[in-house]
Design a protein around this motif. Structure first.
Motif, PDB file in Angstrom:
ATOM      1  N   ASP A 100       7.253  -1.333  45.289  1.00  0.00           N
ATOM      2  CA  ASP A 100       6.592  -0.912  46.182  1.00  0.00           C
ATOM      3  C   ASP A 100       7.630  -0.998  47.599  1.00  0.00           C
ATOM      4  OD1 ASP A 100       4.714   0.339  48.013  1.00  0.00           O
ATOM      5  OD2 ASP A 100       3.290  -1.324  47.941  1.00  0.00           O
ATOM      6  N   ASP A 108       8.409  -0.232  51.511  1.00  0.00           N
ATOM      7  CA  ASP A 108       8.164   0.554  52.644  1.00  0.00           C
ATOM      8  C   ASP A 108       9.453   0.365  53.352  1.00  0.00           C
ATOM      9  OD1 ASP A 108       7.411   1.270  55.033  1.00  0.00           O
ATOM     10  OD2 ASP A 108       5.602   0.294  55.463  1.00  0.00           O
ATOM     11  N   ALA A 127      10.519   1.837  56.170  1.00  0.00           N
ATOM     12  CA  ALA A 127      10.283   1.402  57.556  1.00  0.00           C
ATOM     13  C   ALA A 127      10.066  -0.296  57.994  1.00  0.00           C
ATOM     14  CB  ALA A 127       9.254   2.289  58.518  1.00  0.00           C
ATOM     15  N   ARG A 128       9.368  -0.832  57.158  1.00  0.00           N
ATOM     16  CA  ARG A 128       9.102  -2.283  57.354  1.00  0.00           C
ATOM     17  C   ARG A 128      10.053  -2.933  57.092  1.00  0.00           C
ATOM     18  NH1 ARG A 128       7.771  -6.304  54.099  1.00  0.00           N
ATOM     19  NH2 ARG A 128       7.771  -4.904  52.084  1.00  0.00           N
ATOM     20  N   VAL A 129      10.790  -2.760  55.815  1.00  0.00           N
ATOM     21  CA  VAL A 129      12.134  -3.581  55.538  1.00  0.00           C
ATOM     22  C   VAL A 129      13.143  -3.289  56.472  1.00  0.00           C
ATOM     23  CG1 VAL A 129      11.384  -3.849  53.294  1.00  0.00           C
ATOM     24  CG2 VAL A 129      12.825  -2.145  53.740  1.00  0.00           C
ATOM     25  N   TYR A 130      13.436  -2.228  57.182  1.00  0.00           N
ATOM     26  CA  TYR A 130      14.454  -1.979  58.079  1.00  0.00           C
ATOM     27  C   TYR A 130      13.926  -2.242  59.441  1.00  0.00           C
ATOM     28  CZ  TYR A 130      17.537  -0.673  54.277  1.00  0.00           C
ATOM     29  OH  TYR A 130      18.495  -0.462  53.403  1.00  0.00           O
ATOM     30  N   ALA A 131      12.728  -2.688  59.690  1.00  0.00           N
ATOM     31  CA  ALA A 131      12.416  -2.746  61.071  1.00  0.00           C
ATOM     32  C   ALA A 131      13.299  -3.752  62.018  1.00  0.00           C
ATOM     33  CB  ALA A 131      10.850  -3.389  61.287  1.00  0.00           C
ATOM     34  N   TYR A 132      13.460  -3.237  63.247  1.00  0.00           N
ATOM     35  CA  TYR A 132      14.263  -3.986  64.167  1.00  0.00           C
ATOM     36  C   TYR A 132      13.711  -5.013  64.577  1.00  0.00           C
ATOM     37  CZ  TYR A 132      17.820  -0.463  65.158  1.00  0.00           C
ATOM     38  OH  TYR A 132      19.007   0.358  64.919  1.00  0.00           O
ATOM     39  N   ASP A 184      12.783  -7.976  67.524  1.00  0.00           N
ATOM     40  CA  ASP A 184      12.381  -8.047  68.882  1.00  0.00           C
ATOM     41  C   ASP A 184      13.665  -7.995  69.549  1.00  0.00           C
ATOM     42  OD1 ASP A 184       9.709  -7.642  68.311  1.00  0.00           O
ATOM     43  OD2 ASP A 184       9.399 -10.017  68.587  1.00  0.00           O
ATOM     44  N   LEU A 233      14.247   4.891  63.431  1.00  0.00           N
ATOM     45  CA  LEU A 233      13.858   3.590  64.262  1.00  0.00           C
ATOM     46  C   LEU A 233      14.585   3.409  65.291  1.00  0.00           C
ATOM     47  CD1 LEU A 233      13.764   1.235  60.725  1.00  0.00           C
ATOM     48  CD2 LEU A 233      11.774   1.899  62.436  1.00  0.00           C
ATOM     49  N   LEU A 248       7.106   6.189  63.817  1.00  0.00           N
ATOM     50  CA  LEU A 248       8.054   5.369  64.309  1.00  0.00           C
ATOM     51  C   LEU A 248       8.353   5.368  65.666  1.00  0.00           C
ATOM     52  CD1 LEU A 248      10.522   5.775  61.177  1.00  0.00           C
ATOM     53  CD2 LEU A 248       8.546   4.359  61.523  1.00  0.00           C
ATOM     54  N   HIS A 267      18.032  -8.223  52.558  1.00  0.00           N
ATOM     55  CA  HIS A 267      17.572  -7.634  51.210  1.00  0.00           C
ATOM     56  C   HIS A 267      18.466  -6.912  50.547  1.00  0.00           C
ATOM     57  CE1 HIS A 267      16.519  -4.076  54.063  1.00  0.00           C
ATOM     58  NE2 HIS A 267      17.335  -3.620  53.173  1.00  0.00           N
TER      59      HIS A 267
END
Length: 244
Positions: A11, A13, A15-20, A22, A62, A90, A223
């Motif tokens: 499972d 996501d 967008a989550r695993v590649y989120a920038y 801060d 993103l 996004l 990852h």
């Protein structure tokens, strides 16, 4: 697509695993063959697959700005980033698509092409050049794009990235090519590398994903995803300065 490192999961996501993270960040996204080549028959698309293209789309969604060298823009036939319905969550509070920023010293670009003529409102294409660029070409470029002048004899990438950040474009997605990647690495500007490893051998004269001055940027593996033999890796820089 499944996650195989640091834990196993079916499972994912994207967008989550590649989120920038801060703050400002320069992320390089590339594909390479199993023997390290960054293109097949002159183009990176020959090494890509469906999973790679999905990740490519998420990374663009993103990003605040897509950065590319002029040679890559010409070879790959770049147009502007096109809005996608999947990007809406996004890109809340931002233009529907990120602008493309082209690094060029000589301004050898087709200013009448789609990259400039069809850019989305609020995401006008950006040209990053230097004082040494031909003055008449620079004036012409300003009629079709936003122009950033960074550096004298050549483009000062640190100054360019700083200027992008001042414009609210701090999450930079660099799509190459290898020469631009090497310059970013030498300047200590690469914060992340998203590298797709294609299950193929290409041989020949294909450049590696960095093709230029030698430098060492220590990375840690964040990852690894897998689909149909392709490996999708994300690396994060572990120190603030490259080791030359």
């Amino acid at each position: 697509m499944r996650l195989i490192h640091p834990a196993a999961s079916d499972d994912v996501d994207l967008a989550r695993v590649y989120a920038y993270p801060d703050g400002r960040c320069v992320r390089v996204n590339m594909v390479a063959s199993a023997d390290g080549g960054s293109w097949l028959d002159g183009r990176s698309g020959g090494l890509s697959g469906q999973g790679d293209r999905r990740i490519f789309g998420v990374l663009r969604g993103l990003a605040d700005v897509v950065l590319a060298g002029a040679a890559t823009v010409r070879t790959e036939g770049y147009g502007p980033a096109r809005p996608r319905e999947s990007w809406r969550p996004l890109r809340e509070g931002r233009p529907a698509a990120p602008p493309v920023a082209v690094v060029t010293r000589r301004l050898d670009l087709d200013l009448s092409g789609a990259l400039f003529a069809e850019a989305e409102p609020g995401a006008r294409t950006i040209i990053i050049t230097c004082d040494a660029a031909p003055e008449e070409r620079r004036k012409k470029a300003a009629e079709h794009a936003e122009v950033i002048v960074a550096g004298h004899d050549g483009v000062d990438l640190a100054a360019a990235v700083e200027e992008l950040g001042e414009r609210g474009l701090g999450r930079v997605l660099c799509e190459g090519g290898p020469n631009l990647n090497a310059q970013l690495a030498e300047a200590g500007l690469i914060d992340e590398l998203c590298l797709t490893l294609s299950p193929a051998l290409v041989g020949g004269d294909a450049a590696r994903i960095l093709n230029g001055p030698a430098s060492l940027t220590p990375l840690r593996l964040a990852h690894v995803l897998e689909e149909e033999g392709f490996l999708f890796t994300r690396y994060i820089r572990t120190s603030g300065e490259p080791i030359s």
